[in-house]
Write an enzyme that holds these catalytic residues in place. Structure first.
Site, PDB file in Angstrom:
ATOM      1  CG  HIS A 114      -0.189  -0.779   2.518  1.00  0.00           C
ATOM      2  ND1 HIS A 114      -0.677  -1.861   3.317  1.00  0.00           N
ATOM      3  CD2 HIS A 114      -0.032   0.135   3.533  1.00  0.00           C
ATOM      4  CE1 HIS A 114      -0.086  -1.893   3.831  1.00  0.00           C
ATOM      5  NE2 HIS A 114       0.294  -0.621   4.590  1.00  0.00           N
ATOM      6  CG  HIS A 171       0.384   8.527   2.131  1.00  0.00           C
ATOM      7  ND1 HIS A 171      -1.200   7.979   2.496  1.00  0.00           N
ATOM      8  CD2 HIS A 171       1.045   9.242   3.529  1.00  0.00           C
ATOM      9  CE1 HIS A 171      -0.084   7.042   3.541  1.00  0.00           C
ATOM     10  NE2 HIS A 171       0.054   7.914   4.673  1.00  0.00           N
ATOM     11  CB  THR A 228      -3.943   7.862   7.613  1.00  0.00           C
ATOM     12  OG1 THR A 228      -3.213   7.359   6.784  1.00  0.00           O
ATOM     13  CG2 THR A 228      -3.935   9.587   8.194  1.00  0.00           C
TER      14      THR A 228
HETATM   15  S1  B30 Z   1      -0.412   7.146   9.100  1.00  0.00           S
HETATM   16  O1  B30 Z   1       1.281   7.348   9.361  1.00  0.00           O
HETATM   17  O2  B30 Z   1      -0.987   7.396   9.639  1.00  0.00           O
HETATM   18  N1  B30 Z   1       0.350   6.680   7.468  1.00  0.00           N
HETATM   19  C1  B30 Z   1       1.009   2.559  10.606  1.00  0.00           C
HETATM   20  C2  B30 Z   1       1.995   3.398  11.010  1.00  0.00           C
HETATM   21  C3  B30 Z   1       1.008   5.057  10.502  1.00  0.00           C
HETATM   22  C4  B30 Z   1       0.548   4.991   9.734  1.00  0.00           C
HETATM   23  C5  B30 Z   1      -0.435   4.099   9.407  1.00  0.00           C
HETATM   24  C6  B30 Z   1      -0.412   2.514   9.573  1.00  0.00           C
HETATM   25  C7  B30 Z   1       0.994   1.322  11.298  1.00  0.00           C
HETATM   26  O3  B30 Z   1       1.597   1.248  12.278  1.00  0.00           O
HETATM   27  N2  B30 Z   1       0.092   0.425  10.666  1.00  0.00           N
HETATM   28  C8  B30 Z   1      -0.534  -1.153  11.056  1.00  0.00           C
HETATM   29  C9  B30 Z   1       1.026  -1.955  11.304  1.00  0.00           C
HETATM   30  N3  B30 Z   1       1.476  -1.998   9.797  1.00  0.00           N
HETATM   31  C10 B30 Z   1       2.397  -1.897   8.750  1.00  0.00           C
HETATM   32  C11 B30 Z   1       2.855  -1.504   8.464  1.00  0.00           C
HETATM   33  O4  B30 Z   1       3.759  -0.162   9.308  1.00  0.00           O
HETATM   34  O5  B30 Z   1       2.485  -1.259   6.798  1.00  0.00           O
HETATM   35  C12 B30 Z   1      -0.356  -3.581   9.476  1.00  0.00           C
HETATM   36  C13 B30 Z   1      -0.650  -2.860   9.078  1.00  0.00           C
HETATM   37  O6  B30 Z   1      -0.867  -1.985   7.646  1.00  0.00           O
HETATM   38  O7  B30 Z   1      -2.201  -3.364   8.508  1.00  0.00           O
HETATM   39 CU1  B30 Z   1       0.234  -1.210   6.502  1.00  0.00          CU
HETATM   40 ZN    ZN Z   2       1.082   7.503   6.122  1.00  0.00          ZN
END
Ligand code: B30
Ligand code: ZN
Length: 223
Positions: free
Chosen positions: A63, A90, A174
């Site tokens: 993603h 993003h 997000t």
């Molecule tokens: S963000 O900065 O708000 N876009 C995570 C950290 C920061 C943002 C979004 C998500 C996060 O730690 N998500 C959980 C961990 N992820 C693994 C990852 O870092 O990449 C698991 C997941 O989503 O299911 Cu993808």
């Molecule tokens: Zn992000």
């Protein structure tokens, strides 16, 4: 990761909350991110002190393109210390500024050691002069999901604007599970990057931005 959420269609942002019980904050939360930043209140908020390390590993996680940071990089916001875990991109930007959307935004994801809260610093990109740090990242973007490569010598500080004036508000991840655990810091000044390097990202991910949510009872503070 076995993720079935996406940015469009049946698993798109308006459906994230019903894809899994764990994602209920995506639809039921009241402090969601991103926001359209407007009506910020000038306040005496703490300055940011950054001490990041070079290196890490760059990953295409399906993603976004994410850099796993070299250990030991820190951000201090006043007396609150965080450690840099990862940074990722993003396109277009997730946050807006008075309705204006930028072509890209980088998120530096930090974790507070004691509480587990996240502190995410966002920086907007505008097309212009090449940024050598982003150019070297763009040259090594892993093209396939799951692909990862070591990243010797890339200094993430190269993606910071000269001024660290920022906006601050309390929000969420997000992406699913949209947990409301994020102290958001958004740099007020964008950085310039080569449009061709933006194109190297959008060739992989042309739309990985969640639509802006409502502020509800939140204030946005400006340093
Ligand atoms: S963000 O900065 O708000 N876009 C995570 C950290 C920061 C943002 C979004 C998500 C996060 O730690 N998500 C959980 C961990 N992820 C693994 C990852 O870092 O990449 C698991 C997941 O989503 O299911 Cu993808
Ligand atoms: Zn992000």
């Amino acid at each position: 990761e076995a993720e079935h959420w996406s940015y469009e269609g049946e698993a798109g942002p308006e459906h994230w909350g019903s894809l899994s019980n764990e994602n209920s904050a995506c639809s039921a939360g009241s402090q969601q991110s991103p926001l359209d930043i407007r009506g910020a209140i000038k306040a005496d908020i703490p300055g940011l002190a950054l001490n990041w390390k070079s290196g890490g590993a760059i990953l295409n996680n399906g993603h976004t393109i994410q850099v796993k940071a070299a250990p030991g990089g820190t951000l201090r916001r006043g007396d609150k210390p965080y450690e840099l875990v990862q940074y990722h991109f993003h396109a277009p930007s997730e946050h807006l500024v008075e309705g204006h959307r930028f072509p890209m935004e980088v998120h530096f994801v930090h974790k507070h050691a004691e509480t587990g809260a996240l502190g995410v610093l966002g920086v907007f990109f505008v097309p212009g002069a090449a940024n050598t740090t982003f150019a070297s990242l763009a040259a090594t973007f892993p093209q396939k999901t799951g692909e990862q490569t070591a990243l010797p010598n890339v200094d993430p500080s190269g993606l910071l604007p000269t001024s660290l004036r920022y906006w601050a508000y309390e929000g969420s991840l997000t992406t699913p599970p949209c947990s409301e655990i994020v102290d958001w810091m958004i740099a007020q000044d964008p950085i310039e990057v080569d449009a061709a390097d933006i194109d190297r990202f959008t060739a992989l991910y042309s739309m990985n931005a969640r639509p802006a949510l409502v502020a509800n009872r939140r204030y946005i503070l400006a340093s």
